[in-house]
Enzyme design. Structure first.
Site, mmCIF file in Angstrom:
data_model
loop_
_atom_site.group_PDB
_atom_site.id
_atom_site.type_symbol
_atom_site.label_atom_id
_atom_site.label_comp_id
_atom_site.label_asym_id
_atom_site.label_seq_id
_atom_site.Cartn_x
_atom_site.Cartn_y
_atom_site.Cartn_z
ATOM 1 N N PRO A 10 -56.971 14.803 -73.664
ATOM 2 C CA PRO A 10 -58.406 15.839 -72.953
ATOM 3 C C PRO A 10 -58.938 16.873 -74.454
ATOM 4 O O PRO A 10 -58.083 17.132 -75.151
ATOM 5 C CB PRO A 10 -58.466 16.657 -71.733
ATOM 6 C CG PRO A 10 -56.813 16.290 -71.873
ATOM 7 C CD PRO A 10 -55.989 15.505 -71.792
ATOM 8 N N ASN A 11 -60.151 16.210 -74.397
ATOM 9 C CA ASN A 11 -60.764 17.099 -75.717
ATOM 10 C C ASN A 11 -60.611 16.600 -76.629
ATOM 11 O O ASN A 11 -61.146 17.562 -77.861
ATOM 12 C CB ASN A 11 -60.195 18.909 -75.021
ATOM 13 C CG ASN A 11 -61.216 19.242 -74.066
ATOM 14 O OD1 ASN A 11 -62.188 19.114 -73.641
ATOM 15 N ND2 ASN A 11 -59.763 20.470 -73.040
ATOM 16 N N ARG A 18 -64.532 20.252 -82.356
ATOM 17 C CA ARG A 18 -64.156 21.557 -81.432
ATOM 18 C C ARG A 18 -62.664 22.794 -82.054
ATOM 19 O O ARG A 18 -62.229 22.394 -82.845
ATOM 20 C CB ARG A 18 -63.257 20.888 -80.327
ATOM 21 C CG ARG A 18 -62.180 21.870 -79.365
ATOM 22 C CD ARG A 18 -61.065 20.443 -78.680
ATOM 23 N NE ARG A 18 -60.174 21.252 -77.731
ATOM 24 C CZ ARG A 18 -58.989 20.867 -77.838
ATOM 25 N NH1 ARG A 18 -58.291 20.043 -78.096
ATOM 26 N NH2 ARG A 18 -58.725 21.899 -76.891
ATOM 27 N N TYR A 23 -57.808 23.504 -84.989
ATOM 28 C CA TYR A 23 -57.908 21.830 -84.998
ATOM 29 C C TYR A 23 -58.151 21.291 -85.614
ATOM 30 O O TYR A 23 -58.112 20.372 -86.008
ATOM 31 C CB TYR A 23 -57.892 21.057 -83.778
ATOM 32 C CG TYR A 23 -57.181 21.893 -82.348
ATOM 33 C CD1 TYR A 23 -56.035 21.527 -82.010
ATOM 34 C CD2 TYR A 23 -58.474 22.971 -81.934
ATOM 35 C CE1 TYR A 23 -55.693 21.765 -80.602
ATOM 36 C CE2 TYR A 23 -57.662 22.570 -80.112
ATOM 37 C CZ TYR A 23 -56.115 23.296 -80.113
ATOM 38 O OH TYR A 23 -55.660 23.159 -78.811
ATOM 39 N N ASN A 73 -50.563 12.638 -77.617
ATOM 40 C CA ASN A 73 -51.127 13.893 -77.851
ATOM 41 C C ASN A 73 -50.967 14.559 -76.185
ATOM 42 O O ASN A 73 -52.950 13.479 -76.304
ATOM 43 C CB ASN A 73 -51.940 14.131 -78.881
ATOM 44 C CG ASN A 73 -52.095 16.317 -78.861
ATOM 45 O OD1 ASN A 73 -52.080 16.699 -77.063
ATOM 46 N ND2 ASN A 73 -53.341 16.371 -80.236
ATOM 47 N N ALA A 76 -53.873 19.691 -73.055
ATOM 48 C CA ALA A 76 -53.905 20.374 -72.483
ATOM 49 C C ALA A 76 -52.053 20.054 -70.615
ATOM 50 O O ALA A 76 -51.875 20.434 -70.308
ATOM 51 C CB ALA A 76 -55.347 20.649 -71.179
ATOM 52 N N GLU A 97 -43.642 13.320 -78.513
ATOM 53 C CA GLU A 97 -45.347 13.853 -78.045
ATOM 54 C C GLU A 97 -45.113 15.157 -79.434
ATOM 55 O O GLU A 97 -44.408 15.592 -80.539
ATOM 56 C CB GLU A 97 -43.852 15.307 -77.337
ATOM 57 C CG GLU A 97 -45.226 15.969 -76.675
ATOM 58 C CD GLU A 97 -44.935 17.339 -75.709
ATOM 59 O OE1 GLU A 97 -42.967 17.280 -75.209
ATOM 60 O OE2 GLU A 97 -45.295 18.548 -75.564
ATOM 61 N N HIS A 99 -48.321 17.594 -81.023
ATOM 62 C CA HIS A 99 -49.490 18.713 -81.219
ATOM 63 C C HIS A 99 -49.971 19.015 -82.525
ATOM 64 O O HIS A 99 -49.039 19.071 -83.611
ATOM 65 C CB HIS A 99 -49.394 19.945 -80.537
ATOM 66 C CG HIS A 99 -48.840 19.777 -78.918
ATOM 67 N ND1 HIS A 99 -49.683 19.363 -78.107
ATOM 68 C CD2 HIS A 99 -47.598 19.186 -78.615
ATOM 69 C CE1 HIS A 99 -48.402 19.419 -76.692
ATOM 70 N NE2 HIS A 99 -47.116 19.442 -77.186
ATOM 71 N N ARG A 106 -48.467 29.881 -79.295
ATOM 72 C CA ARG A 106 -50.151 30.292 -78.972
ATOM 73 C C ARG A 106 -50.181 31.077 -77.398
ATOM 74 O O ARG A 106 -48.557 31.614 -77.453
ATOM 75 C CB ARG A 106 -51.140 29.548 -79.000
ATOM 76 C CG ARG A 106 -51.209 28.298 -80.494
ATOM 77 C CD ARG A 106 -51.889 27.764 -80.260
ATOM 78 N NE ARG A 106 -53.468 27.505 -79.961
ATOM 79 C CZ ARG A 106 -54.177 26.070 -79.298
ATOM 80 N NH1 ARG A 106 -53.549 25.229 -79.650
ATOM 81 N NH2 ARG A 106 -55.450 27.017 -78.462
HETATM 82 C C1 DQA Z 1 -52.894 20.614 -77.965
HETATM 83 C C2 DQA Z 1 -52.219 21.171 -77.690
HETATM 84 C C3 DQA Z 1 -52.832 22.354 -76.174
HETATM 85 O O1 DQA Z 1 -52.275 23.333 -75.602
HETATM 86 C C4 DQA Z 1 -54.134 22.020 -75.481
HETATM 87 O O2 DQA Z 1 -54.567 21.873 -74.575
HETATM 88 C C5 DQA Z 1 -55.007 21.116 -76.419
HETATM 89 C C6 DQA Z 1 -54.589 20.479 -77.801
HETATM 90 C C7 DQA Z 1 -52.858 20.281 -79.620
HETATM 91 O O3 DQA Z 1 -52.813 19.436 -80.116
HETATM 92 O O4 DQA Z 1 -52.134 21.006 -80.793
HETATM 93 O O5 DQA Z 1 -55.636 20.274 -76.305
HETATM 94 O O6 DQA Z 1 -52.069 19.422 -77.136
#
Ligand code: DQA
Length: 140
Positions: A10-11, A18, A23, A73, A76, A97, A99, A106
């Protein structure tokens, strides 16, 4: 030739727009085009993004018995999703995994990952380079 699936949660469709201080300013689509050019002859890449938890589970199941690796990735959902964890446990294909941000530097709620314990490894904090490092790991 190895088949590697990239899955974004998501996102992450909003990358480039964003919270750019965290990011970065590049969209994932632009980055993915570059990645395909660079790795063209070494790997068969596929990319999927969804904001919906169950759709991520569906994709993990779909590629989880036929590909050579998954770079995930989960956004959240990393911090909340037992369903995604169970999907990773259920499949045969190794999952890395990733990020963009260093989640451990964070907010505390980002320090917990539901999925790390069932992944092959974890790469966080290198921006889009995190995906390149994961890909190199699958190819080496
Ligand atoms: C994320 C880190 C997560 O905590 C966050 O919710 C994201 C992006 C990252 O790529 O840094 O959406 O996965």
């Amino acid at each position: 030739m190895k088949k590697i699936q990239i899955i974004n949660g998501p996102n992450l469709n909003l990358l480039g727009k964003r919270e750019t201080d965290i990011y970065g300013t590049e969209s994932f689509e632009d980055f993915y085009e570059d990645l395909k050019q660079i790795y063209n002859s070494d790997v068969q890449l596929a990319y999927y993004q969804s904001n919906v938890e169950g759709e991520l589970v569906n994709k993990i199941q779909e590629v989880g018995f036929s590909f050579d690796g998954i770079i995930l990735n989960a956004g959240a959902y990393t911090h909340t999703s037992i369903a995604i964890r169970d999907a990773i446990s259920a499949i045969k294909v190794p999952v890395i995994e990733v990020h963009l941000s260093n989640v451990y530097a964070r907010e505390e709620f980002r320090h917990q990952s539901m999925i790390s314990g069932v992944c092959k490894g974890l790469i966080a904090g290198f921006g889009l380079e995190s995906y390149v490092l994961a890909l190199d790991s699958f190819l080496s």
